[in-house]
Design a protein around this motif. Structure first.
Motif, PDB file in Angstrom:
ATOM      1  N   UNK A   4     -82.395 -13.350  72.250  1.00 38.83           N
ATOM      2  CA  UNK A   4     -82.808 -14.555  71.526  1.00 38.83           C
ATOM      3  C   UNK A   4     -84.334 -14.678  71.430  1.00 38.83           C
ATOM      4  N   UNK A   5     -85.024 -14.488  72.555  1.00 34.50           N
ATOM      5  CA  UNK A   5     -86.496 -14.629  72.559  1.00 34.50           C
ATOM      6  C   UNK A   5     -87.142 -13.611  71.631  1.00 34.50           C
ATOM      7  N   UNK A   6     -86.626 -12.378  71.650  1.00 33.90           N
ATOM      8  CA  UNK A   6     -87.174 -11.337  70.778  1.00 33.90           C
ATOM      9  C   UNK A   6     -86.937 -11.683  69.307  1.00 33.90           C
ATOM     10  N   UNK A   7     -85.765 -12.218  69.009  1.00 40.23           N
ATOM     11  CA  UNK A   7     -85.465 -12.622  67.628  1.00 40.23           C
ATOM     12  C   UNK A   7     -86.425 -13.721  67.167  1.00 40.23           C
ATOM     13  N   UNK A   8     -86.647 -14.703  68.021  1.00 36.11           N
ATOM     14  CA  UNK A   8     -87.547 -15.802  67.650  1.00 36.11           C
ATOM     15  C   UNK A   8     -88.965 -15.262  67.434  1.00 36.11           C
ATOM     16  N   UNK A   9     -89.412 -14.369  68.318  1.00 38.59           N
ATOM     17  CA  UNK A   9     -90.750 -13.782  68.156  1.00 38.59           C
ATOM     18  C   UNK A   9     -90.851 -12.982  66.859  1.00 38.59           C
ATOM     19  N   UNK A 107     -90.022 -24.153  65.940  1.00 37.62           N
ATOM     20  CA  UNK A 107     -90.038 -25.218  66.947  1.00 37.62           C
ATOM     21  C   UNK A 107     -88.605 -25.663  67.264  1.00 37.62           C
ATOM     22  N   UNK A 108     -87.805 -25.859  66.218  1.00 34.97           N
ATOM     23  CA  UNK A 108     -86.399 -26.237  66.425  1.00 34.97           C
ATOM     24  C   UNK A 108     -85.637 -25.127  67.158  1.00 34.97           C
ATOM     25  N   UNK A 109     -85.838 -23.897  66.744  1.00 32.50           N
ATOM     26  CA  UNK A 109     -85.118 -22.778  67.357  1.00 32.50           C
ATOM     27  C   UNK A 109     -85.420 -22.688  68.845  1.00 32.50           C
ATOM     28  N   UNK A 130     -74.124 -20.231  61.681  1.00 35.18           N
ATOM     29  CA  UNK A 130     -74.583 -20.157  63.063  1.00 35.18           C
ATOM     30  C   UNK A 130     -76.011 -19.632  63.090  1.00 35.18           C
ATOM     31  N   UNK A 131     -76.821 -20.242  63.926  1.00 39.45           N
ATOM     32  CA  UNK A 131     -78.221 -19.861  64.056  1.00 39.45           C
ATOM     33  C   UNK A 131     -78.349 -18.392  64.437  1.00 39.45           C
ATOM     34  N   UNK A 132     -77.478 -17.914  65.336  1.00 36.25           N
ATOM     35  CA  UNK A 132     -77.600 -16.527  65.799  1.00 36.25           C
ATOM     36  C   UNK A 132     -77.252 -15.504  64.710  1.00 36.25           C
ATOM     37  N   UNK A 133     -76.732 -15.957  63.585  1.00 34.54           N
ATOM     38  CA  UNK A 133     -76.549 -15.084  62.422  1.00 34.54           C
ATOM     39  C   UNK A 133     -77.660 -15.309  61.397  1.00 34.54           C
ATOM     40  N   UNK A 134     -78.053 -16.554  61.219  1.00 37.00           N
ATOM     41  CA  UNK A 134     -79.109 -16.901  60.265  1.00 37.00           C
ATOM     42  C   UNK A 134     -80.423 -16.187  60.599  1.00 37.00           C
ATOM     43  N   UNK A 135     -80.838 -16.227  61.865  1.00 38.44           N
ATOM     44  CA  UNK A 135     -82.144 -15.678  62.233  1.00 38.44           C
ATOM     45  C   UNK A 135     -82.235 -14.170  61.932  1.00 38.44           C
ATOM     46  N   UNK A 136     -81.290 -13.341  62.400  1.00 35.29           N
ATOM     47  CA  UNK A 136     -81.397 -11.911  62.052  1.00 35.29           C
ATOM     48  C   UNK A 136     -81.338 -11.654  60.542  1.00 35.29           C
ATOM     49  N   UNK A 137     -80.525 -12.430  59.824  1.00 41.79           N
ATOM     50  CA  UNK A 137     -80.457 -12.261  58.368  1.00 41.79           C
ATOM     51  C   UNK A 137     -81.815 -12.514  57.724  1.00 41.79           C
ATOM     52  N   UNK A 138     -82.494 -13.554  58.174  1.00 41.09           N
ATOM     53  CA  UNK A 138     -83.779 -13.874  57.549  1.00 41.09           C
ATOM     54  C   UNK A 138     -84.924 -13.015  58.077  1.00 41.09           C
TER      55      UNK A 138
END
Length: 158
Positions: A4-9, A107-109, A130-138
């Motif tokens: 998760x942290x790596x995805x957010x970064x 900030x929300x993530x 789901x956020x955990x799918x949205x983030x990698x897609x974007x």
């Protein structure tokens, strides 16, 4: 597989890339990246407007524990509208808005619990979101456009 942290970064890396575009002269900012293709301005506005949409219709709603209103849009229409919009704004405003919307999503993530990160929500049409799918897609979406712009601008990955 990134955590998760790596995805957010990784998702945050767009901000420094876009910040670097402030130095572009107007001619480069508004030149097509290939014949018949979008300009750097169009690409950045496109990313910014998708971020605004997902911030307002999905991520902000999840953070506020409200029902999602995000829907499957006509991508071509949305993207064409982004190009029209881009022509109405100056470079600093497009860059500032891009950074503002991405920073707000980040900030929300960062404030979501692990359960909220993986929770499957219903979008405005009853489809799963789901956020955990949205983030990698974007992240993939960002990388696609960043590589296009780097090739055009002659900037290579570090």
């Amino acid at each position: 597989m990134m955590n998760r942290e790596q995805l957010v970064e990784q998702f945050a890396q767009l901000i420094s890339f876009v910040e670097g575009l402030r130095e572009l002269d107007e001619e480069t900012w508004t030149a097509p990246i290939e014949p018949g293709k979008w300009t750097t301005r169009d690409v950045v506005a496109h990313i910014m407007l998708w971020d605004q949409y997902f911030l307002e219709e999905a991520i902000g709603k999840i953070a506020a524990h409200q029902p999602l209103t995000v829907k499957h849009l006509n991508f071509d229409e949305f993207n064409n509208n982004a190009v029209v919009y881009a022509k109405t704004k100056e470079k600093p405003e497009i860059i500032d808005l891009t950074i503002r919307y991405r920073a707000a999503i980040l900030e929300h993530l960062r404030q979501l619990t692990d359960d909220e990160w993986t929770e499957v929500h219903q979008d405005g049409e009853g489809h799963p979101f789901a956020v955990d799918h949205y983030v990698p897609d974007f992240i993939a979406h960002d990388e696609h456009h960043i590589k296009q712009l780097q090739a055009f601008l002659g900037i290579y990955l570090r």
